[in-house]
Design a protein around this motif. Structure first.
Motif, mmCIF file in Angstrom:
data_model
loop_
_atom_site.group_PDB
_atom_site.id
_atom_site.type_symbol
_atom_site.label_atom_id
_atom_site.label_comp_id
_atom_site.label_asym_id
_atom_site.label_seq_id
_atom_site.Cartn_x
_atom_site.Cartn_y
_atom_site.Cartn_z
ATOM 1 N N TYR A 132 0.821 -1.213 0.000
ATOM 2 C CA TYR A 132 0.000 0.000 0.000
ATOM 3 C C TYR A 132 0.857 1.266 0.000
ATOM 4 O O TYR A 132 0.547 2.235 -0.701
ATOM 5 N N ARG A 195 -4.949 -1.980 -4.520
ATOM 6 C CA ARG A 195 -4.560 -0.664 -4.013
ATOM 7 C C ARG A 195 -5.191 0.474 -4.798
ATOM 8 O O ARG A 195 -5.615 1.484 -4.227
ATOM 9 N N LYS A 201 -10.158 3.690 -3.396
ATOM 10 C CA LYS A 201 -10.160 5.130 -3.666
ATOM 11 C C LYS A 201 -11.343 5.803 -2.960
ATOM 12 O O LYS A 201 -11.218 6.909 -2.429
ATOM 13 N N GLU A 204 -10.539 6.213 0.632
ATOM 14 C CA GLU A 204 -9.582 7.301 0.830
ATOM 15 C C GLU A 204 -10.267 8.665 0.745
ATOM 16 O O GLU A 204 -9.964 9.578 1.527
ATOM 17 N N SER A 209 -7.796 6.876 7.345
ATOM 18 C CA SER A 209 -6.344 6.923 7.474
ATOM 19 C C SER A 209 -5.712 5.705 6.802
ATOM 20 O O SER A 209 -6.377 4.670 6.630
ATOM 21 N N PRO A 210 -4.431 5.792 6.421
ATOM 22 C CA PRO A 210 -3.769 4.622 5.812
ATOM 23 C C PRO A 210 -3.815 3.383 6.709
ATOM 24 O O PRO A 210 -4.010 2.270 6.214
ATOM 25 N N ILE A 213 -7.269 1.884 6.479
ATOM 26 C CA ILE A 213 -7.474 1.253 5.171
ATOM 27 C C ILE A 213 -6.789 -0.109 5.122
ATOM 28 O O ILE A 213 -7.354 -1.099 4.636
#
Length: 308
Positions: A132, A195, A201, A204, A209-210, A213
């Motif tokens: 990621y 990803r 998407k 996001e 937050s990463p 995710i």
């Protein structure tokens, strides 16, 4: 769908409905289809039976073993061949081999469960973060992974055990350290596939937050592939653990570890063959069971391999 409709349609028709009325029905339907694909493979069912038998024997070893696994009769029962009193014979210490094999199943299950619980999460985290994040994070994590993959697992495990010291716990740590890189590779490949998908998407854009995710949306997609690979690797883990035990670096005497039992029986391999052959047969059967189970899970969990 209401309960009366379920009774009218039947459970099978309800589970196979093309228009599920709830998330629970959809999940149960997918689980049922996975089970049908799995049971269609007879060899996989045999593998599942072998593993369930291993778990059963490990849990009830105290009830199933006819003798003590560590105390033997040196005077009257040393190196006896298989008979009605000792179905697998006895070893050089007069101990019943069947009882030691039964109790050894506990150690085997202990090793593979702990290795899976340690190695699989490490590989999953490393692979998903690398896939990621990309960029230098991906490069660094994958180069570390490549370093571990460059060495044979047994050689690397020997090096770690030599540094940590002999013992079953240190052997588990060493095997786990050498087992995570393939899982990281699989998780990274799965992450790269999703990803840039519209689903990720959209998450996001919603401000996730990463970390969220990766934990909530990417890792669950990697679980099925990881389960298959872990199951297929169990046979190799058993053999590595037995190899460490054979060399005296795994479980220490008088623990009934299968590899150590083979090592003690190699001195009598020509005349008293059963001392080494019986634990070796146990390793063979359990390893075969995990391989058959892994093949069945791969066909059942991977839609691409099942043609769906």
């Amino acid at each position: 769908m209401s309960a009366p409709d379920i009774s009218e349609m039947g459970w099978r028709e309800w589970l196979l409905s093309e228009r599920p009325q709830s998330r629970s029905q959809a999940r149960l339907g997918r689980a049922y289809m996975t089970w049908r694909r799995f049971t269609a493979n007879q060899l996989a069912v045999i593998g599942l039976f072998i593993i369930l038998a291993l778990v059963f024997v490990a849990i009830f070893a105290g009830l199933l073993a006819p003798y003590s696994p560590v105390v033997g009769d040196l005077r009257g029962a040393r190196l006896l061949p298989p008979d009605w009193a000792h179905w697998m014979g006895t070893d050089d210490q007069g101990r019943d081999i069947l009882s030691r094999v039964i109790y050894g199943s506990r150690l085997t299950l202990y090793v593979i469960v702990l290795v899976a619980l340690i190695a699989a999460p490490i590989g999953l985290i490393v692979g998903t973060v690398a896939g990621y994040a990309g960029g230098w994070t991906d490069a660094i994590l994958m180069r570390i992974t490549d370093i571990f993959l460059a060495f044979p697992k047994l050689i690397l495990a020997l090096a770690f055990v030599a540094a940590l010291g002999p013992g079953i716990e240190n052997a588990i740590i060493a095997i786990a350290i050498t087992s995570w890189p393939p899982y990281a590779r699989i998780a990274r490949a799965e992450t790269l596939m999703v990803r840039n998908s519209d689903y990720i998407k959209a998450v996001e854009i919603m401000g996730a937050s990463p970390g969220r995710i990766i934990m909530r949306h990417i890792m669950p997609m990697c679980i099925s592939s990881l389960i298959v690979r872990v199951t297929l690797d169990m046979a190799g883990i058993i053999i590595i653990a037995a190899g460490l035990g054979f060399l005296g670096l795994g479980a220490q005497p008088p623990l009934p570890e299968w590899g150590a039992m083979i090592a003690s029986g190699r001195r009598f391999i020509l005349d008293q063959w059963w001392v080494a052959a019986m634990p070796g047969m146990a390793i063979l059967v359990v390893s075969l069971g995990f391989n058959l189970l892994g093949d069945g899970l791969r066909d059942a969990l991977d839609p691409r391999s099942s043609g769906q």
